[in-house]
Design a protein around this motif. Sequence first.
Motif, short mmCIF file in Angstrom:
data_model
loop_
_atom_site.label_atom_id
_atom_site.label_comp_id
_atom_site.label_asym_id
_atom_site.label_seq_id
_atom_site.Cartn_x
_atom_site.Cartn_y
_atom_site.Cartn_z
N CYS A 194 0.82 -1.21 0.00
CA CYS A 194 0.00 0.00 0.00
C CYS A 194 0.85 1.26 0.00
N TYR A 238 2.26 1.76 -3.45
CA TYR A 238 1.18 2.25 -4.32
C TYR A 238 0.91 3.73 -4.06
N LEU A 244 -0.95 5.86 5.70
CA LEU A 244 -0.51 4.48 5.57
C LEU A 244 0.78 4.24 6.35
#
Length: 231
Positions: free
Chosen positions: A101, A104, A193
């Motif tokens: 994540c 990304y 994140l």
Amino acid sequence: MVAPRHRGRLGGFIDAFEENFIALLMALMVIMTFVNVVLRYGFSSSIFWAPEMVEYFFAWLVLFGMSYAVKITAHLGVDAVTARLPDRSQRIMALLAAAVCIIYAFLLLKGAWDYWAPFANLPQTEGRWFPLGLNENTRQNGWYETEFVPMPDVLRFLEPWLLLPEDPPFQYVPRVLPYVILPFGAALLLYRLIQATVAIVLGTSSGLIVSHEAEELVDEAAEKIAREERN
């Protein structure tokens, strides 16, 4: 487990700002759409720039809300396989998912900056996947305007930054303003994140996604059926 909220005055302010800003965007979308429907069907008129504004508000809501959902662990997840693993394996899988994540989100941030930068007369980054510097040959597109949203006088201070001396003044709001949510939202997602990953490392969170809406709905339905059978 729901991620702990920030503590202290600053943390409380940040929480309140995020929640109120999301609520404001939703309220503005509803109000503008409702007013336009009333004007159209009741008075054969309309606010011609309202649909475009609603589109921008919706984009802001999505891009701002995705990072907020990470913070409060509100995203839905499928853990039919990982839930059967030992605790240590579950933590390893959560860290692997967090790493994917983060990668990304980093790539999303680069792409968002490279898309938005020309509208702000700023350089894009060089490199296809990772930024290798700034591209000084980026074409400046600060003169691009929205389709219908009129330019308020309070924003005229942006014209010296975005326009050349020979360019006419803005008639509509420059695109740099609504599009700024792209790098901002991507950067905030990356930040959230990283925060969530640190929480997993420290053991204060079990993963990025802990909401199980489907399971909760099934449990509620089962309880309702059981109550009806008892009655």
